[in-house]
Each structure stands twice: as structure tokens, then as C-alpha cells.
Design an enzyme around this catalytic site. Sequence first.
Site, PDB file in Angstrom:
ATOM      1  N   GLU A   1      38.851  31.725  43.329  1.00  0.00           N
ATOM      2  CA  GLU A   1      38.299  31.017  42.178  1.00  0.00           C
ATOM      3  C   GLU A   1      38.969  29.658  41.974  1.00  0.00           C
ATOM      4  O   GLU A   1      38.396  28.779  41.320  1.00  0.00           O
ATOM      5  CB  GLU A   1      38.458  31.865  40.911  1.00  0.00           C
ATOM      6  CG  GLU A   1      37.537  33.068  40.840  1.00  0.00           C
ATOM      7  CD  GLU A   1      36.089  32.708  40.515  1.00  0.00           C
ATOM      8  OE1 GLU A   1      35.853  31.634  39.929  1.00  0.00           O
ATOM      9  OE2 GLU A   1      35.203  33.511  40.857  1.00  0.00           O
TER      10      GLU A   1
ATOM     11  N   SER B   1      43.837  33.160  44.120  1.00  0.00           N
ATOM     12  CA  SER B   1      42.426  33.553  44.050  1.00  0.00           C
ATOM     13  C   SER B   1      41.507  32.479  44.618  1.00  0.00           C
ATOM     14  O   SER B   1      41.761  31.273  44.451  1.00  0.00           O
ATOM     15  CB  SER B   1      42.040  33.821  42.591  1.00  0.00           C
ATOM     16  OG  SER B   1      40.646  33.947  42.441  1.00  0.00           O
TER      17      SER B   1
ATOM     18  N   TYR C   1      40.768  31.171  33.840  1.00  0.00           N
ATOM     19  CA  TYR C   1      41.439  32.041  34.815  1.00  0.00           C
ATOM     20  C   TYR C   1      41.816  31.261  36.065  1.00  0.00           C
ATOM     21  O   TYR C   1      42.959  31.339  36.547  1.00  0.00           O
ATOM     22  CB  TYR C   1      40.515  33.197  35.186  1.00  0.00           C
ATOM     23  CG  TYR C   1      40.942  33.957  36.417  1.00  0.00           C
ATOM     24  CD1 TYR C   1      41.999  34.864  36.374  1.00  0.00           C
ATOM     25  CD2 TYR C   1      40.292  33.771  37.637  1.00  0.00           C
ATOM     26  CE1 TYR C   1      42.397  35.567  37.512  1.00  0.00           C
ATOM     27  CE2 TYR C   1      40.686  34.459  38.769  1.00  0.00           C
ATOM     28  CZ  TYR C   1      41.734  35.357  38.702  1.00  0.00           C
ATOM     29  OH  TYR C   1      42.126  36.039  39.830  1.00  0.00           O
TER      30      TYR C   1
ATOM     31  N   ASP D   1      55.992  43.726  30.414  1.00  0.00           N
ATOM     32  CA  ASP D   1      54.852  42.875  30.102  1.00  0.00           C
ATOM     33  C   ASP D   1      55.127  41.500  30.692  1.00  0.00           C
ATOM     34  O   ASP D   1      56.241  40.969  30.564  1.00  0.00           O
ATOM     35  CB  ASP D   1      54.653  42.773  28.590  1.00  0.00           C
ATOM     36  CG  ASP D   1      53.289  42.212  28.229  1.00  0.00           C
ATOM     37  OD1 ASP D   1      53.053  41.021  28.529  1.00  0.00           O
ATOM     38  OD2 ASP D   1      52.470  42.941  27.661  1.00  0.00           O
TER      39      ASP D   1
END
Length: 347
Positions: free
Chosen positions: A132, A130, A153, A63
Site C-alpha cells: 500500500e 506494505s 495506513y 501494547d
Amino acid sequence: MKKALVTGITGQDGSYLAELLLSKGYEVHGIIRRSSAFNTGRIDHIYVDPHDPNARLFLHYGDLSDSEQISNIIYNIKPDEVYHLGAQSHVRVSFDAPEYSGNVTALGTTRILEAIRRSGNAVKFYQASSSEMFGASPPPQNEETSFRPRSPYACAKVNAYWMTSNYRDGYKIFACNGILFNHESPRRGATFVTRKITRSIARILAGKEKYLYLGNLDTKRDWGYAPEYVKCMWEMLQIEEPEDFVVGTAEVHSVREFLEEAFSYVGLDVEEHVKIDPKYYRPLEVEALISNPAKARKKLGWNPKIKFEDLVKIMVDADLRAIGEETIGEGDKILKKKFPERWWGVD
């Protein structure tokens, strides 16, 4: 035999990248989250039982929020290359889960970089940045464009970008940021707008639903085909010195254009089946993301072949095939009758 470690291997990009690396003779290791349900559908076709002496794909539970797990995996595998694709990658969801998005998407990158640094090994690192991150910066955007993120994000990705840059400069780690613009495929998650559209088309035609609910149709994006983009990831780690690259098609289309192209391809009426639901609007919108990939063209030989219209058709065909395989009854017959020549689409 080179070893590669891929986070997010069960996602769209991770699955295509795993295929590419295996085709190039790599031993591929992937980190997956423990779940009571199987979540490996995108890579089941390339998975081989690890007891097989010829197996070259291995999965490890881990994780990105657990630094000890990450460190142990990197210490034990000793990869030559790490492709960090794992994240909480849904922009709209990041507004609802900002803390989790920051922990996984931002700090997850730091945990991997620190594990690489402490290992003392010559590991090459790819960070999935990204478009974004550019947010409100006017298009077209390239490697010199300022970051003006407009979502949790995107903020987390900016953090990860600069941590990658800092570890490259401060510790001389071979680390590259790939600033990839939107890239889609039949393996795209069903909650992302492009796949949501193509999947709903198949379900409408099969009689499983009547309406498709969407948010802002006027946002503009630079859309490409995911399998071409993962090859560019690999190319970045093969160059002599690490650098950052913007990767995209340099073409712009709105969500409305994608919607209309997909609906017209199968003869459906947008007005009859599409409704706007305000809950799908973001608190902050990013109006236009358009790449200037001149540097990637020059240094990586970047030259995407799949154009916008082809991408739409590939995704629609794949979802028509998928609904045909799962449908029993009239919906199956309707689809086969309507599209006999392209029933088995391209994946």
C-alpha cells in the site's frame, strides 16, 4: 535455542510465523493486547501451558503505543530476532482512525527499534512493510519504485519503512523491510475483502444471509498465500547483510475476479447476491498493486506455489467447513449434500 519475539502474533501472519518458528526449534514469544474476551483463536492450537517444561511458546501482554512495556519485554526476553507484524492494518478503517493508525503503525515501529538500540544486543529486526506504500505509483512495483501512499495506513507504513532504514544505516541494526503484497488465507480477518467474500458465500449457502455488500470491485491486487509469505520473512533475517525485499506473485486480479471465481466455484450467482454499498469506498483509491519480486527470487529463492485459483478454493473450502461446524439444522444438511467431496477443506 534461538529466541524470536513476534508482535501481532494473534493475527493471520503472526500465527503462521509462530508455527514456522516452532517447527525450526525456536523459543517463540508473542505480544498480545489485554482483552476481556479471548483473542488468541489463531494460535490456540499451538499454545502450551507455560508451566509445561517443554513449552516453547510464551505470550506477554503489551501494547505498541506503550514504549515502556515494549522496552521491558525486549530487555527481559533478549530475543535474537524480532518480527514486527503488529499494526492497525485495515486500510479503510485507517481513514476513520488516522491518529490511532499513525500512533500504532508508525510510532510503534520506532518504539521497538529504539528499545532494540538501547538494549545493546545484536537483535535482527523484520519490519512488515506494505505494498500500500506504493499507492498511486504505476505498476509493476519493485524496491526502487517511489512511495505515493493513498491512505493514513499507507502513510504510517512509509514512516515505519524509513525509520527501519534509518536505524539500519545509523545504528548498524540488522533490519529488513519486507514489502509484502496482498497475501490471504482462511485465517484472514473477516472484514478484509477476500475473507468477507468467502465467509459470505458459506453463510449464503447455509441460509444465514442473502446478500454480500461490497465497495469498489475494479481495484486490482497481487494476491498470494500467507503461509508462503511468512517463510520469506524468516529468510530475510537469515541472509548475511540486511536488505529490503518486495514479495508477491507478479500476477494481477481485480476484486471482481476474486468474487466471480469464488461464486462460480460453489455455483452461486453474483448478480443475485452481491450489492454495492458506497460506504465501503475509500476517500482515495489505489487502482493497481502488482509486484516485481525479481530480487526476492534471486536472493531468497522466492517461488510461490499456490496460484490465484487455488487460493480462492482453499479459502472457500475453509469457510464451508467452518459454517458446517457451527450450523445446526437445515443449513448444515444443505452444505453437506451440495459439497460432499470437499466438505472438510484445507486450512
